[in-house]
Design a protein around this motif. Structure first.
Motif, mmCIF file in Angstrom:
data_model
loop_
_atom_site.group_PDB
_atom_site.id
_atom_site.type_symbol
_atom_site.label_atom_id
_atom_site.label_comp_id
_atom_site.label_asym_id
_atom_site.label_seq_id
_atom_site.Cartn_x
_atom_site.Cartn_y
_atom_site.Cartn_z
ATOM 1 N N LEU A 77 0.804 -1.229 0.000
ATOM 2 C CA LEU A 77 0.000 0.000 0.000
ATOM 3 C C LEU A 77 0.836 1.279 0.000
ATOM 4 O O LEU A 77 0.497 2.245 -0.692
ATOM 5 C CB LEU A 77 -0.932 0.029 1.212
ATOM 6 C CG LEU A 77 -2.070 -0.989 1.241
ATOM 7 C CD1 LEU A 77 -2.948 -0.730 2.458
ATOM 8 C CD2 LEU A 77 -2.898 -0.940 -0.038
ATOM 9 N N ALA A 78 1.875 1.310 0.800
ATOM 10 C CA ALA A 78 2.657 2.546 0.909
ATOM 11 C C ALA A 78 3.447 2.778 -0.383
ATOM 12 O O ALA A 78 3.776 1.838 -1.110
ATOM 13 C CB ALA A 78 3.607 2.461 2.100
ATOM 14 N N ALA A 79 3.716 4.043 -0.661
ATOM 15 C CA ALA A 79 4.520 4.382 -1.837
ATOM 16 C C ALA A 79 5.967 3.950 -1.604
ATOM 17 O O ALA A 79 6.385 3.747 -0.460
ATOM 18 C CB ALA A 79 4.449 5.889 -2.072
ATOM 19 N N PRO A 80 6.742 3.822 -2.677
ATOM 20 C CA PRO A 80 8.142 3.393 -2.522
ATOM 21 C C PRO A 80 8.941 4.297 -1.575
ATOM 22 O O PRO A 80 9.870 3.834 -0.917
ATOM 23 C CB PRO A 80 8.691 3.461 -3.951
ATOM 24 C CG PRO A 80 7.484 3.272 -4.819
ATOM 25 C CD PRO A 80 6.346 3.925 -4.085
ATOM 26 N N ASP A 81 8.554 5.557 -1.471
ATOM 27 C CA ASP A 81 9.299 6.448 -0.560
ATOM 28 C C ASP A 81 8.791 6.358 0.876
ATOM 29 O O ASP A 81 9.232 7.123 1.739
ATOM 30 C CB ASP A 81 9.245 7.896 -1.065
ATOM 31 C CG ASP A 81 7.841 8.508 -0.939
ATOM 32 O OD1 ASP A 81 6.888 7.797 -0.540
ATOM 33 O OD2 ASP A 81 7.702 9.701 -1.254
ATOM 34 N N GLY A 82 7.858 5.446 1.119
ATOM 35 C CA GLY A 82 7.369 5.254 2.479
ATOM 36 C C GLY A 82 6.112 6.035 2.808
ATOM 37 O O GLY A 82 5.560 5.876 3.898
#
Ligand code: FES
Ligand code: FES
Length: 155
Positions: A77-82
């Motif tokens: 769910l979270a984006a690659p940048d967290g």
């Protein structure tokens, strides 16, 4: 038997027995232990993931039934940048969790709930999440979180 399942956008191949549960494939073959096991009898919702975009209890499906299909888990769910998914962020802000055991399943169910009913009111949220059990929060802050996410999405 060999199965190929796309999990969080990545192909995962594994050898399974015909009785292997999808939840076991996700946790043990794919190593994604954010999908929790609470009951293995389709009661608690801790194992909820998305199968082709719809929330399912992964202890209630065989890995073979997901062969060739796409699964999304809490880890995706979270984006690659967290950056958290808006639903995760709302749970965080509203303190929609305590021990966190139910949370992955709760979040996955809540996202599917708003996909089907973007303007869900309190009663609809409670009804939509009745297949997910939480022994800690009393549900109030979970409902607040889902409503916050819905309101932000419609703003
Ligand atoms: Fe699947 Fe409880 S572990 S519903
Ligand atoms: Fe503990 Fe829900 S936060 S079971």
């Amino acid at each position: 038997m060999q199965v190929d399942i796309t999990i969080n956008g990545k192909p995962v191949r594994g050898d399974v027995e015909t009785r292997t549960l999808l939840s076991d494939f996700i946790r043990e073959t794919a190593g994604l232990t954010g999908t929790h096991r609470g009951c293995d009898t389709a009661q608690c919702g801790a194992c909820t993931v998305h199968l082709d975009g719809k929330a399912v209890k992964s202890c209630n499906l065989l890995a073979l039934q997901a062969n060739g299909r796409s699964v999304a888990t809490i880890e995706g769910l979270a984006a690659p940048d967290g950056t958290l998914h808006p639903m995760q962020q709302a749970f965080r802000e509203c303190h929609g969790l305590q021990c966190g055991y139910c949370t992955p399943g709760m979040v996955m169910s809540a996202i599917d709930l708003l996909r089907r009913d973007p303007q869900a009111n309190d009663a609809a949220v409670r009804h939509g999440l009745e297949g997910n059990l939480c022994r800690c929060t009393g549900y109030e802050n979970i409902v607040k979180a889902v409503r916050m996410c819905a309101q932000r999405a419609s703003a």
